[in-house]
Motif scaffolding. Structure first.
Motif, mmCIF file in Angstrom:
data_model
loop_
_atom_site.group_PDB
_atom_site.id
_atom_site.type_symbol
_atom_site.label_atom_id
_atom_site.label_comp_id
_atom_site.label_asym_id
_atom_site.label_seq_id
_atom_site.Cartn_x
_atom_site.Cartn_y
_atom_site.Cartn_z
ATOM 1 N N GLN A 61 78.667 53.837 18.176
ATOM 2 C CA GLN A 61 78.273 54.563 16.968
ATOM 3 C C GLN A 61 79.391 55.412 16.405
ATOM 4 O OE1 GLN A 61 77.189 55.132 20.031
ATOM 5 N NE2 GLN A 61 76.555 57.247 20.384
ATOM 6 N N GLY A 62 80.359 55.810 17.251
ATOM 7 C CA GLY A 62 81.506 56.557 16.740
ATOM 8 C C GLY A 62 82.333 55.716 15.782
ATOM 9 N N LEU A 63 82.464 54.432 16.095
ATOM 10 C CA LEU A 63 83.182 53.508 15.215
ATOM 11 C C LEU A 63 82.421 53.314 13.908
ATOM 12 C CD1 LEU A 63 85.569 51.518 14.888
ATOM 13 C CD2 LEU A 63 84.135 49.776 15.954
ATOM 14 N N HIS A 64 81.092 53.165 14.003
ATOM 15 C CA HIS A 64 80.269 53.004 12.795
ATOM 16 C C HIS A 64 80.374 54.239 11.903
ATOM 17 C CE1 HIS A 64 77.643 50.384 15.664
ATOM 18 N NE2 HIS A 64 78.751 49.761 15.290
ATOM 19 N N ALA A 65 80.374 55.433 12.529
ATOM 20 C CA ALA A 65 80.460 56.667 11.747
ATOM 21 C C ALA A 65 81.778 56.751 10.984
ATOM 22 C CB ALA A 65 80.311 57.883 12.671
ATOM 23 N N VAL A 66 82.876 56.333 11.613
ATOM 24 C CA VAL A 66 84.173 56.357 10.939
ATOM 25 C C VAL A 66 84.194 55.363 9.788
ATOM 26 C CG1 VAL A 66 86.635 55.872 11.219
ATOM 27 C CG2 VAL A 66 85.434 57.207 12.952
ATOM 28 N N TRP A 67 83.650 54.160 10.004
ATOM 29 C CA TRP A 67 83.611 53.168 8.924
ATOM 30 C C TRP A 67 82.807 53.680 7.731
ATOM 31 C CZ3 TRP A 67 82.283 48.299 12.359
ATOM 32 C CH2 TRP A 67 83.459 47.881 12.990
ATOM 33 N N LEU A 68 81.612 54.209 7.992
ATOM 34 C CA LEU A 68 80.783 54.726 6.905
ATOM 35 C C LEU A 68 81.455 55.910 6.222
ATOM 36 C CD1 LEU A 68 77.278 54.481 8.617
ATOM 37 C CD2 LEU A 68 78.075 53.140 6.659
ATOM 38 N N HIS A 69 82.182 56.713 7.003
ATOM 39 C CA HIS A 69 82.883 57.842 6.392
ATOM 40 C C HIS A 69 83.972 57.358 5.440
ATOM 41 C CE1 HIS A 69 85.095 61.526 5.768
ATOM 42 N NE2 HIS A 69 86.190 60.909 6.173
#
Length: 252
Positions: free
Chosen positions: A30-38
């Motif tokens: 989810q840390g990777l997903h959060a960076v992508w969405l950011h």
């Protein structure tokens, strides 16, 4: 674009021994997903579509449990490990190759608009679980923030900050980006060959006290010989034993 994607995924695999392959990282981190969405919300923020950017960041927080303001600037290969509870403020700047663990707050202490309220992290910074970095100062390249530390002032490059409020330690670590440095990677801000300066000061005082106790005992023995008195001093031995016990406890 795909090269950048795989570059970030591969950097996570290097830093997390639990990561087994690219598919697992892409689908389960989810840390990777959060960076992508950011990155999408930050792009919209810079276009002036600030309300849409905030809505997307709120959706990202709902999905990942990580709150990143769309105005924050995040570099390449940033790894939000576990990630739950991370809060990153509007004027935060995060350099390349940083690692941030769960429960971290990169926050501000000022209520003035239009000023730098949040911290700037240099390259390769590690911020450990539960740490709070508060203010518009800079955390130098390669610095480490220990778990649950509260950092309120600038950290020099390569140093480690621990405690509440955080105290600065200066580790004896290789600074080059070679394999020797990699083996010293401190996942939770724990760095070898350093000690808390307060503990070191206390141990120094205890050493001086023990030395004084020894000298006093020698003087008492000398006086006892001159006065033909018993030379045993159980109180002094008890004091020395207590001080030795405290010193050992500080080393743990």
């Amino acid at each position: 674009m795909f090269n950048s994607l795989f570059d970030q995924v591969d950097s996570i695999i290097l830093r997390d021994p639990a990561a087994r392959n690219r598919l697992e990282v892409i689908t389960c981190y989810q840390g990777l997903h959060a960076v992508w969405l950011h990155r999408i919300s930050h792009f919209l923020w810079n276009l002036g579509l600030k309300w849409i950017a905030r809505v997307l960041s709120m959706l990202s927080r709902f999905i990942t449990g990580i709150e990143i303001h769309p105005g924050a600037k995040i570099g390449r290969r940033v790894f939000l490990d576990h990630g739950l509870g991370i809060v990153i403020g509007e004027t935060t700047e995060i350099g390349d190759d940083c690692t941030i663990y769960q429960g971290v707050t990169l926050g501000g202490t000022s209520l003035y608009k239009g000023v730098k309220r949040h911290p700037t992290l240099g390259k390769g910074v590690v911020v450990s679980a539960g740490a709070k970095v508060l203010g518009g100062f800079t955390v130098g390249d390669g610095a480490r923030v220990g778990s649950n530390a509260v950092v309120l002032k600038e950290i020099p490059p390569g140093a480690t900050a621990v405690g509440i409020p955080a105290r600065i330690l200066h580790p004896d670590l290789p600074q080059s980006a070679d394999s020797k440095t990699k083996e010293y990677f401190s996942a939770y801000g724990v760095t070898p060959n350093v000690d808390d300066p307060v503990s070191m000061a206390l141990k120094g005082l205890i050493d001086a006290t023990i030395e004084q106790e020894d000298k006093i005992a020698q003087l008492e023995k000398a006086l006892a010989k001159l006065s033909n008195l018993p030379t045993d001093s159980p109180a002094n031995s008890d004091t020395k034993r207590d001080l030795d016990a405290i010193k050992e406890w500080l080393k743990e």
